[in-house]
Design an enzyme around this catalytic site. Sequence first.
Site, PDB file in Angstrom:
ATOM      1  N   ASP A 181     -32.940 -17.449  35.546  1.00  0.00           N
ATOM      2  CA  ASP A 181     -34.143 -17.757  36.306  1.00  0.00           C
ATOM      3  C   ASP A 181     -33.794 -17.271  37.707  1.00  0.00           C
ATOM      4  O   ASP A 181     -33.041 -17.917  38.426  1.00  0.00           O
ATOM      5  CB  ASP A 181     -34.430 -19.259  36.315  1.00  0.00           C
ATOM      6  CG  ASP A 181     -35.703 -19.575  37.087  1.00  0.00           C
ATOM      7  OD1 ASP A 181     -35.923 -18.940  38.137  1.00  0.00           O
ATOM      8  OD2 ASP A 181     -36.465 -20.444  36.657  1.00  0.00           O
ATOM      9  N   HIS A 182     -34.300 -16.109  38.075  1.00  0.00           N
ATOM     10  CA  HIS A 182     -33.753 -15.480  39.278  1.00  0.00           C
ATOM     11  C   HIS A 182     -34.027 -16.295  40.537  1.00  0.00           C
ATOM     12  O   HIS A 182     -33.368 -16.093  41.552  1.00  0.00           O
ATOM     13  CB  HIS A 182     -34.236 -14.035  39.423  1.00  0.00           C
ATOM     14  CG  HIS A 182     -35.638 -13.896  39.925  1.00  0.00           C
ATOM     15  ND1 HIS A 182     -36.717 -14.159  39.132  1.00  0.00           N
ATOM     16  CD2 HIS A 182     -36.136 -13.525  41.126  1.00  0.00           C
ATOM     17  CE1 HIS A 182     -37.828 -13.958  39.833  1.00  0.00           C
ATOM     18  NE2 HIS A 182     -37.507 -13.569  41.050  1.00  0.00           N
ATOM     19  N   HIS A 244     -39.741 -20.933  37.406  1.00  0.00           N
ATOM     20  CA  HIS A 244     -39.414 -20.975  38.835  1.00  0.00           C
ATOM     21  C   HIS A 244     -39.912 -22.241  39.538  1.00  0.00           C
ATOM     22  O   HIS A 244     -39.186 -22.870  40.308  1.00  0.00           O
ATOM     23  CB  HIS A 244     -40.007 -19.760  39.552  1.00  0.00           C
ATOM     24  CG  HIS A 244     -39.727 -18.453  38.870  1.00  0.00           C
ATOM     25  ND1 HIS A 244     -38.521 -18.192  38.263  1.00  0.00           N
ATOM     26  CD2 HIS A 244     -40.475 -17.342  38.696  1.00  0.00           C
ATOM     27  CE1 HIS A 244     -38.556 -16.967  37.755  1.00  0.00           C
ATOM     28  NE2 HIS A 244     -39.730 -16.428  38.007  1.00  0.00           N
TER      29      HIS A 244
HETATM   30  C1  BG6 Z   1     -41.189 -13.140  37.853  1.00  0.00           C
HETATM   31  C2  BG6 Z   1     -42.579 -13.101  37.301  1.00  0.00           C
HETATM   32  O1  BG6 Z   1     -40.396 -14.006  37.107  1.00  0.00           O
HETATM   33  O2  BG6 Z   1     -41.234 -13.580  39.188  1.00  0.00           O
HETATM   34  C3  BG6 Z   1     -43.440 -12.186  38.128  1.00  0.00           C
HETATM   35  O3  BG6 Z   1     -42.553 -12.645  35.959  1.00  0.00           O
HETATM   36  C4  BG6 Z   1     -43.377 -12.571  39.585  1.00  0.00           C
HETATM   37  O4  BG6 Z   1     -44.769 -12.186  37.666  1.00  0.00           O
HETATM   38  C5  BG6 Z   1     -41.940 -12.732  40.057  1.00  0.00           C
HETATM   39  O5  BG6 Z   1     -43.995 -11.545  40.320  1.00  0.00           O
HETATM   40  C6  BG6 Z   1     -41.870 -13.311  41.463  1.00  0.00           C
HETATM   41  O6  BG6 Z   1     -40.550 -13.232  41.928  1.00  0.00           O
HETATM   42  P1  BG6 Z   1     -40.235 -13.111  43.475  1.00  0.00           P
HETATM   43  O7  BG6 Z   1     -38.744 -13.088  43.552  1.00  0.00           O
HETATM   44  O8  BG6 Z   1     -40.854 -11.848  43.960  1.00  0.00           O
HETATM   45  O9  BG6 Z   1     -40.847 -14.317  44.128  1.00  0.00           O
END
Ligand code: BG6
Length: 493
Positions: A181-182, A244
Amino acid sequence: KSNLSNITVLFGGTGDLAKRKIFPALYHLQKGGDLPQGFALVAVGRRQKNHQQYREYIYSFMEKEADFTIDKEAWEALSQRIYYLPFHFDDPAGYERLKEFLAVLENIYQTQGNRIYYLAVAPEYFGLIVQQLKVHDMDRKENSWRRVVIEKPFGKDLNSARKLNQIITEVFEEKNIYRIDHYLGKEMLQNIMVIRFTNAFFEPIWNSQYIDNIQISSSEQLGVGTRGEYYDQSGALRDMIQNHMMQLLTLTAMEPPIRLDNQSIRDEKIRVLRSLEELSQKTVFENIVRGQYSAGRIDGKPVKGYREEEGVNPASTTETFVAMKMAVENYRWVGVPFYIRTGKRMPVKSTEIVVEFKRPPEVLYFKEYKNLQPNLLVIGIQPKEGAFLRFNAKKPGTIKEIIPVEMDYCQNCQVEQNSPEAYERLIYDVMRGESTLFTRWDEVEYSWKIVDNIERAWRRKAEEILLYPAGERGPQGAMELLQRDNRKWWNIL
Ligand code: BG6
């Protein structure tokens, strides 16, 4: 650093994620001297290329797209250790070739048989690849470590997530599974616990006695881009809330863990998910608002509506925006609403946690000044990373005017303070065997349960989806959700 030595096998080597996130992260690790001596990467993809063509392919993509200038020397040092092997993920002969090639590289790079299998592929291949690794006897080796990294989405509902998990755990032990989960790799998510648990003046008031409500918002300016097909089957609830937003919520609401190890921390996060109020059919409709963007403007430029996007059903009712009110039903949080919202095609890109404190007793100034602002603590996740407090003070030079002022800590406002990208930290953690910033199975399971429950209610009683023009902060219903409680959304960053 010898135990970090490994060969990383990157499935999905020509995919978007590899080019946009994984290689830039590896490049930064290389540049910062954090890649072990014993390291090489084998990318696997379906397109035909040789090693050199593949290196050039990655380089030219990064040169064009990355928001940093590539240092030739660092790139060269990394690029020499990148290899490419084309095969289809369902082709057993490909795995045999991979196996032989890995044996050769392990000898050259002295990686002691340690491997990371990084699955940056469409989810339908997760199970297949893991099974093939087992069939070809590549999943374990005595005195070496073998870890598997699984990208999101981890399933599309509880059922599919369970099936997938079963397949993966038949091959790899939980401790060797790294579910990405980045958001957990973002600097400020790691900072939430530090801010809460190392300061004398936050934790004592971090409860229902002093906090009126908590708002967690993540907005994006981007639309669905080229991912229409995936997104139309998913929607914001699965794409952002299940993973997230739940991570942001659990870190904000959790109790102090008994220790700082990965089990203790994840145990506390689970307890938050278990304390979430179970929504009924009725409360799903009362407390959750779904929206979808129609045509509008972003930064003054016209953009299409969601239903006109490529890969999207022109009559789609998939949500690109969700706002919800949740209750964490435990001793600390009883009566404190958590408002959560996320959406695409919002006016700004920002992720923030706003803690709104209760008003002091209605005497003295609070008796006289009816519209004094509440105190806020804002934790900025992105683009501004930091925390600030908003409180009241006398406006200098006036006799009676009281204004909100700010104490501001910004950790990435100066140019030289460039925070590492989420993927840098995550990849490095996989190499060192540290799994705190990855999701444990039960976290995934609980959050799918919550999401499934909401989905079921939506399916039972389909309502017209609320439209909002691109460039606005969601449909009117999202504002009403808070107005009803005599509150309003704070849009700070
Ligand atoms: C991803 C989603 O996990 O997270 C995307 O699949 C989204 O739809 C993205 O745009 C958002 O990540 P960040 O790091 O740009 O907030």
